[in-house]
Design an enzyme around this catalytic site. Structure first.
Site, mmCIF file in Angstrom:
data_model
loop_
_atom_site.group_PDB
_atom_site.id
_atom_site.type_symbol
_atom_site.label_atom_id
_atom_site.label_comp_id
_atom_site.label_asym_id
_atom_site.label_seq_id
_atom_site.Cartn_x
_atom_site.Cartn_y
_atom_site.Cartn_z
ATOM 1 N N CYS A 1 0.809 -1.217 0.000
ATOM 2 C CA CYS A 1 0.000 0.000 0.000
ATOM 3 C C CYS A 1 0.845 1.272 0.000
ATOM 4 O O CYS A 1 1.320 1.682 -1.043
ATOM 5 C CB CYS A 1 -0.970 -0.012 1.166
ATOM 6 N N HIS B 1 -3.674 -5.297 0.796
ATOM 7 C CA HIS B 1 -2.986 -5.862 1.965
ATOM 8 C C HIS B 1 -3.087 -7.389 1.934
ATOM 9 O O HIS B 1 -3.999 -7.964 2.531
ATOM 10 C CB HIS B 1 -3.610 -5.331 3.254
ATOM 11 N N GLU C 1 -1.521 -9.552 3.503
ATOM 12 C CA GLU C 1 -1.307 -10.203 4.798
ATOM 13 C C GLU C 1 -2.611 -10.573 5.488
ATOM 14 O O GLU C 1 -2.649 -11.480 6.325
ATOM 15 C CB GLU C 1 -0.482 -9.305 5.725
#
Length: 600
Positions: free
Chosen positions: A400, A527, A529
């Site tokens: 990001c 994102h 993750e």
């Protein structure tokens, strides 16, 4: 529907989330369908406006819900997809009740904490507990509810009272209470002290809830004497007192709980009837994961360049994703937290030792990661870190804001836009290479960003990331941002070798960036993750760790899969390939199906 309430005593941050997740893992291993709810007693509507130093990272769900980081633990452990309503806050409950009062739903009655707030809590829990979480539209069997904070906190009282009533509402066979408490061991005496736990449970019982299981958190395993003492003074059988001491990894927590008979106790206590008989096989695979983590010998060093490095929880999902991928590449993760501002020239003038130490930590790392964030502080340090990674061919992953910093650095040094910047950081810049998205800039802070699951289309087959995603035509990942790469400048970037290989469905938003002539230089606007799992690591992180450990080229040469003759008992690289094959990244086969499953 069965309910398990997990409460905490003595101190916060004791590990209730991991305990709750582990209980769910054990139940799910027995064929029980599990969902989870996290209750946060703060008045905020959601976690979206928190500083990471206040409450750790903001976790984002598929539906765009900005929630407590513990929901990330639930999703990772249980491999389920939760929703914004799975996170309850005092603010949400009061807003719900006040809206009902404004509509006249209470028929002119005086609206009070009891019964209206407590009823609102119970109704919310019952409604959310029935929502399917596994994609098969099947109602869960068990809902695990974690009550944040500690027993005795004034802000948590309405929730404790709600569950005191709730246990009678749903009947005893459908409600179980698990209390997690600290058993300190002062160095002066070396003796494990049970008095804090006794006091905590005495207060819990005084509020009308009696624990069915007492989980004693300690640095070392509690002794039988301590267990008997807790049993005697807390009105539970010795077998209802569990010991969870500090372990080598959180993957061992479900194993330790199972060794103490938790599965059988919960089955009997809640009169559960598992639909399949697989706990031994499942726990064996979980044990294999934990053993694999413990036996890693080689190390890979990753520099995380951020602005919230003083609190590990600020990057909780990033750290988990790195751990998942380091496990997959058979390397122990050595994570270095580098404060981005320490890399800037101002720090050299103010504190030369701090400046040189930060740069030493950066240049000696195997890979550099720049995560998301907000605001101008430390941004120039991140840009400098990106410059080092690009010029020195060090594996780099930007998430990001990390992608945006990579674009800024490239524009300044390759496109000769010396003052290139983001309008977030410097609104007056002559070269706005990162701009705000007007539809997400409403002047209000909470819930106004581009949030949740979004589709990214690959624009070329000559993409490393596409291959890491299993040759998918598109992927779906979670977002959390309100600034984007300026689409008007993309053509100029691509002429100089910065390729935007993944874009939004309308082609206007740059989602995935790769750099030509670099071993691994990747930036993503989303994102990844958030949907990384212990046995299904996120492809961007997995590729980053492969590159950082020197294994990417070998993996590419094998066609991004293991050879048929490789066995799990072979070399470390063979073991890696078997592990990757067995986990099937994001549950996807290399065809046109997208992955299932974000921001500044």
């Amino acid at each position: 529907m069965k309910y398990i309430l997990v409460t905490g005593g003595v101190i916060s941050g004791i590990g209730k989330g991991v305990i709750a997740s582990s209980l769910g893992t054990i139940l799910k291993s027995s064929g029980v369908r599990v969902t989870s709810i996290k209750i946060d007693p703060y008045i905020n509507i959601d976690a979206g406006t928190f500083s990471p130093y206040e409450h750790g990272e903001v976790f984002v769900l598929n539906d765009g819900g900005e929630v407590d980081l513990d929901l990330g633990n639930y999703e990772r452990f249980l491999d389920i997809t939760l929703h914004r309503d799975n996170n309850i806050t005092t603010g949400k409950i009061y807003q719900h009740v006040i809206n009902k009062e404004r509509r006249g739903d209470y028929l002119g009655k005086t609206v009070q904490v009891v019964p209206h707030i407590t009823d609102g809590i119970q109704e919310w829990v019952e409604r959310v507990a029935k929502v399917p979480v596994d994609g098969d539209n099947t109602t869960p069997d068990v809902c695990i509810i974690e009550l944040g904070g500690t027993i005795g906190d004034i802000e948590g009282m309405p929730f404790v009272e709600a569950f005191r009533q709730f246990q009678f509402r749903v009947k005893r066979d459908n409600f179980c209470c698990v209390h997690v408490s600290l058993v300190p061991q002062p160095k002066a005496t070396g003796e494990q002290k049970t008095k804090p736990t006794q006091s905590s449970i005495r207060e819990l019982r005084g509020l009308g809830l009696s624990p069915d299981l007492v989980v004693c958190r300690s640095s070392l395993p509690i002794t039988e004497t301590v267990k008997e003492k807790v049993s005697l003074f807390c009105h539970v059988e010795p077998e209802q007192v569990l010991s969870i001491h500090d372990l080598s990894s959180i993957y061992r927590v479900p194993l330790l709980l199972e060794e103490q008979g938790v599965s059988q106790f919960l089955m009997n206590r809640l009169k559960l009837h598992p639909q399949m008989n697989i706990p031994k096989r499942f726990m064996a695979s979980w044990r294999e994961l934990a053993d694999r983590y413990d036996r890693l010998l080689r190390e890979v060093t990753i520099a995380l360049v951020g602005k919230y490095t003083k609190l590990e929880d600020a990057y909780a999902s990033v750290i988990k994703a790195l751990q998942h991928s380091s496990l997959a590449v058979s390397h122990r993760l050595n994570l270095r937290y580098i404060e981005a501002a320490d890399l800037e020239m101002e720090t050299l003038a103010e504190d030369p030792c701090k400046y040189h130490e930060a740069w030493h930590q950066l240049v000696s790392a195997n890979g550099i990661l720049v995560p998301g964030g907000f605001g101008a502080r430390g941004t120039e340090g991140k840009v400098l870190a990106v410059n080092w990674a690009r010029k020195k061919k060090v594996p780099f992953l930007g998430i990001c804001l990390g992608l945006q910093c990579a674009v800024i650095e490239f524009a300044r040094n390759e496109l000769k836009m010396v003052d290139a910047n983001s309008t977030e950081l410097y609104p007056e810049t002559k070269h706005p290479v990162v701009i705000d998205m007007p539809e997400h800039n409403t002047g209000q802070m909470g819930g106004t960003m581009r949030l949740g699951l979004r589709k990214t289309l690959f624009k070329t087959d000559k993409s490393l990331m596409k291959k890491l995603y299993g040759n998918a035509d598109y992927v779906e990942e979670r977002h959390r941002h309100r600034y984007e790469v300026n689409p008007a400048l993309v053509e100029e970037f691509e002429k100089h070798g910065m390729k935007f290989v993944g874009r939004s469905e309308d082609g206007e938003r740059m989602e995935i960036m790769e750099l030509e002539d670099h071993p691994f230089f990747v930036g993503v606007q989303y994102h990844p993750e958030y949907i990384s799992r212990p046995i299904r690591p996120s492809p961007p992180y997995f590729g980053f760790l492969l590159a950082s450990s020197g294994k990417l080229q070998g993996y590419v040469n094998r066609g991004f899969r293991k050879s048929p003759h490789m066995s799990y008992s072979g070399s470390e690289d063979d073991e890696l390939c078997h592990f990757v094959d067995s986990m099937q990244l994001h549950g996807q086969t290399p065809v046109k199906d997208a992955t299932k499953k974000s921001g500044d």
